[in-house]
Design an enzyme around this catalytic site. Sequence first.
Site, PDB file in Angstrom:
ATOM      1  N   ASN A 197      10.923   3.317  -1.404  1.00 34.42           N
ATOM      2  CA  ASN A 197      10.695   2.074  -0.672  1.00 34.42           C
ATOM      3  C   ASN A 197      11.252   0.851  -1.409  1.00 34.42           C
ATOM      4  O   ASN A 197      10.946  -0.278  -1.053  1.00 34.42           O
ATOM      5  CB  ASN A 197       9.206   1.891  -0.375  1.00 34.42           C
TER       6      ASN A 197
ATOM      7  N   ARG B 250       0.779  -1.244   0.000  1.00 34.26           N
ATOM      8  CA  ARG B 250       0.000   0.000   0.000  1.00 34.26           C
ATOM      9  C   ARG B 250       0.809   1.293   0.000  1.00 34.26           C
ATOM     10  O   ARG B 250       0.232   2.368   0.103  1.00 34.26           O
ATOM     11  CB  ARG B 250      -1.004   0.035   1.166  1.00 34.26           C
ATOM     12  N   ASP B 251       2.130   1.227  -0.157  1.00 37.17           N
ATOM     13  CA  ASP B 251       2.916   2.459  -0.228  1.00 37.17           C
ATOM     14  C   ASP B 251       4.122   2.260  -1.145  1.00 37.17           C
ATOM     15  O   ASP B 251       5.264   2.526  -0.759  1.00 37.17           O
ATOM     16  CB  ASP B 251       3.356   2.915   1.164  1.00 37.17           C
ATOM     17  N   ILE B 252       3.851   1.801  -2.342  1.00 32.70           N
ATOM     18  CA  ILE B 252       4.930   1.575  -3.305  1.00 32.70           C
ATOM     19  C   ILE B 252       5.390   2.917  -3.866  1.00 32.70           C
ATOM     20  O   ILE B 252       4.592   3.732  -4.306  1.00 32.70           O
ATOM     21  CB  ILE B 252       4.448   0.676  -4.467  1.00 32.70           C
TER      22      ILE B 252
END
Length: 192
Positions: A29, A23-25
């Site tokens: 990251n 949910r936070d690509i």
Amino acid sequence: ITITTDALDALGYVRREFNALHRDIKPGNVLLDEDRHHGYLSDFGSAATIDMNGGAQAVLGTNIYRPPEARTIGRVGADADVYGIGMMLFEMLNGRLAWEELDLQAVEARLQRGLRAIPGPQLEFAPPVPERLRQCVRKAIHRDPKQRYPSSESFITALRKVRCIDWRHEEGGGGCGTWSGTWPPQLPRDRR
């Protein structure tokens, strides 16, 4: 392509082994090895377990990599992580998106209307990007989640079918210096 498939493989592992979405690509990251040839997915602080409907509640992430449905319906599935990887690959192929120059209110308005944060005309490919690779990226970042790759594995399969020169950085700093390329990519290195 290798860095992208490494990150996609990690997403597939997280989904299979932990039934979770990242949910936070975003590029920050995905860490690179010393030679900058392989990517490692990191920062699972926004990860969530996939519910019985096959998704999870959307989170506020970095707008450029957030899929349009995250804002309009407030839920995301595995295809949302694929979207983020697709946007990251777009940047790797075409250069960094100047997000600091974007009008954040206009970006938010686009997302609220179910559009990508970046307008289509700003998502043009650099001339050397092969058409098949362009098609892969376009599918990964499609506005409609049903038109995207449904899983990281299906995106990997498509990327492995792309045939392009296998460029390797030999010497020099950053993207400058000496590069060598081999062809065709499906042959063992000593036969290219």
